[in-house]
Write an enzyme that holds these catalytic residues in place. Sequence first.
Site, PDB file in Angstrom:
ATOM      1  N   TYR A 103      83.451  10.692  16.430  1.00  0.00           N
ATOM      2  CA  TYR A 103      83.525  12.149  16.582  1.00  0.00           C
ATOM      3  C   TYR A 103      84.118  12.787  15.323  1.00  0.00           C
ATOM      4  O   TYR A 103      83.589  13.780  14.811  1.00  0.00           O
ATOM      5  CB  TYR A 103      84.368  12.493  17.802  1.00  0.00           C
ATOM      6  N   SER A 121      85.919  20.926  13.948  1.00  0.00           N
ATOM      7  CA  SER A 121      87.064  20.444  14.718  1.00  0.00           C
ATOM      8  C   SER A 121      88.183  20.061  13.764  1.00  0.00           C
ATOM      9  O   SER A 121      87.934  19.649  12.628  1.00  0.00           O
ATOM     10  CB  SER A 121      86.676  19.213  15.551  1.00  0.00           C
TER      11      SER A 121
END
Length: 253
Positions: A149, A136
């Site tokens: 995250y 990501s």
Amino acid sequence: MSNTAVVVGAGRGIGQAIGEDLARACPGDRLILADIDAALVERVAASLQAQGVEAIARHVDITDEKSVQELVDETSDADRVAIAAGVFDSSPSLEVTVADFERILRVNTIGCFDVARRYAAGMAARGGGSIVAVASVAARMPRMRQAVYSASKAALRQSLRVLAMEVAGSGVRVNTVSPGPTDTEMMRQLASDHATVDDLADGSLLAFRPRIPAGRVARGSDVAAAVRFLLSPESSHILLGDIVVDGGELLGM
């Protein structure tokens, strides 16, 4: 190249898009679609089977070493593996619990790394293969309320680079793809700062989120195309790489 590809996390979102993309690009291949949600991935496989694709659904829990090894053993001829499994959490750093931190890391980092290293071992013994995991842009750019995250994806990206160095001499390539905002169920959870997922393209000063120069968020197919390229022989000289699919949000940094 063998005719078997594996997609882990294929039940929805980017993982589903990867499976569907590989099915279109390589219709004669055997495609193993694995996910923790057996019913969901069965539906994806059934949809592809109806189109004449040899798609096989399998249950896997990447936090369970035995479950991962069973999948690897069953698909020991695979030389292309895409890992798109992951979970998302959005909590202020002052409120996130240690249990939440451990849960996210267990899936996004440890679980995905375990899948990659087990497949890499078999590929190394057979003389080669390609593994691509979905990371990501959060691994590079801080995101409000995403300490856990972001950390999990940064750790995955770096651990796979080390794995890539260690197995490169055996003909195994390990790379990552880092999506920006992508229109998936997980991203809709993230869009609480915006009216819709599409509004993420406009950025938010309040959320310290930059505007996406391309003017839209990614589709799953955008990410899947990059994954397919890295899995293919056309990318044979790319390893330890990270292709960013973010519509220019990171401004190339």
